[in-house]
Design an enzyme around this catalytic site. Structure first.
Site, short mmCIF file in Angstrom:
data_model
loop_
_atom_site.label_atom_id
_atom_site.label_comp_id
_atom_site.label_asym_id
_atom_site.label_seq_id
_atom_site.Cartn_x
_atom_site.Cartn_y
_atom_site.Cartn_z
N ARG A 150 0.84 -1.20 0.00
CA ARG A 150 0.00 0.00 0.00
C ARG A 150 0.88 1.25 0.00
O ARG A 150 0.56 2.24 -0.67
CB ARG A 150 -0.93 -0.01 1.21
N CYS A 168 -0.94 5.77 9.43
CA CYS A 168 -1.31 4.49 8.81
C CYS A 168 -2.46 4.77 7.86
O CYS A 168 -2.42 5.75 7.13
CB CYS A 168 -1.67 3.46 9.88
#
Length: 280
Positions: free
Chosen positions: A177, A235
């Site tokens: 990601r 995050c």
């Protein structure tokens, strides 16, 4: 102050003169379209004796409104949840979840940010507990927690980018990601320019427990988190990053949390996005 506690240490503390308040924060990240995880049902099926349940989505976060998927909760809502679960300033708190510790770390971070003097996370979560579990019983005695916002441990969107320039900004999401190869939840993959890839999953061993303080210290130093450089973490939505802030605390390294994280940053098409394995 210690940031984590083992199951053995917790069992001993629960028999002491000032046993900790226990918070059950079982939660799991679900992708769009998937059935939501029911933490209350898990809690009802069995929990640590005397623990109160706290819901991450509604009590440890506010509803998404352009500030990421898990923005800061309204402090009145958070405070009411803490009091209902028995939290008071004069009693230590231990938080646990069902693994991997992300939700427990979010509660730990919020309690620290709002001034609770002694809060720890059960290392390894509920799977590490070898004692009996309790069915639903009487609610914990109401506490008298009065949380107030702190300072120095919180980053906003622009602050995250500034931390990447002036210090170290760690990206706790999965490497693929971060590199922008996949993005199952947010608008686009990639990372904040200047952020260093530091998946939070690498802070624990195969048993789900934190690596030693020395191992974590070595890891974070290799990522640039040492000396006087300020450290920030983000995050996807400010949950797994709280777990990385916890790991940094175990290593003796203070860090700030970008609560809005990638879900807030990437929602604005005017903000820059970097892809690939390098920070820039």
């Amino acid at each position: 102050m210690e940031a984590i506690i083992t199951a053995t240490e917790l069992a001993e503390a629960l028999t002491g003169p000032n046993p900790p308040v226990l918070l059950d924060v079982r939660w799991q990240l679900t992708t769009p379209g998937a059935a939501p995880f029911d933490g209350r049902a898990e809690y009802a099926a069995g929990h640590l004796p005397g623990a109160g349940y706290v819901d991450l989505d509604t009590e440890l976060a506010a509803a998404p409104a352009g500030r990421g998927r898990h923005p800061l909760p309204d402090l009145a809502v958070f405070g009411a949840a803490m009091r209902r679960a028995g939290v008071s300033a004069d009693r230590p708190v231990v938080v646990y979840d069902g693994g991997p510790g992300w939700a427990a770390a979010r509660a730990w971070w919020l309690l620290r940010w709002t001034g609770h003097p002694e809060v720890r996370v059960l290392d390894g979560g509920l799977p590490s507990w070898e004692g009996a579990l309790s069915p639903p019983g009487p609610a914990p005695a109401v506490g008298h927690s009065d949380p107030a916002p702190g300072a120095g441990v919180l980053l906003a969107g622009a602050g995250g980018a500034a931390r990447a320039r002036a210090g170290v900004l760690l990206a706790a999401r999965a490497g693929e990601r971060y590199r922008g190869e996949v993005e199952p939840i947010d608008r686009i993959g990639g990372h904040i320019p200047g952020a260093v890839s530091a998946p939070t999953t690498e802070n624990v061993g195969p048993d789900g427990r934190f690596r030693s303080a020395g191992e974590l210290s070595d890891r974070f130093k290799a990522l640039g988190a040492f000396g006087a450089a300020p450290v920030g973490v983000y995050c996807g939505s400010g949950v797994s990053a709280a777990h990385e802030v916890l790991a940094l605390a175990v290593a003796g390294i203070p860090a700030a949390l970008y609560v809005g994280s990638w879900s807030e940053w990437s929602a604005d098409p005017d903000r820059p996005v970097a892809v690939g394995p390098d920070p820039q």
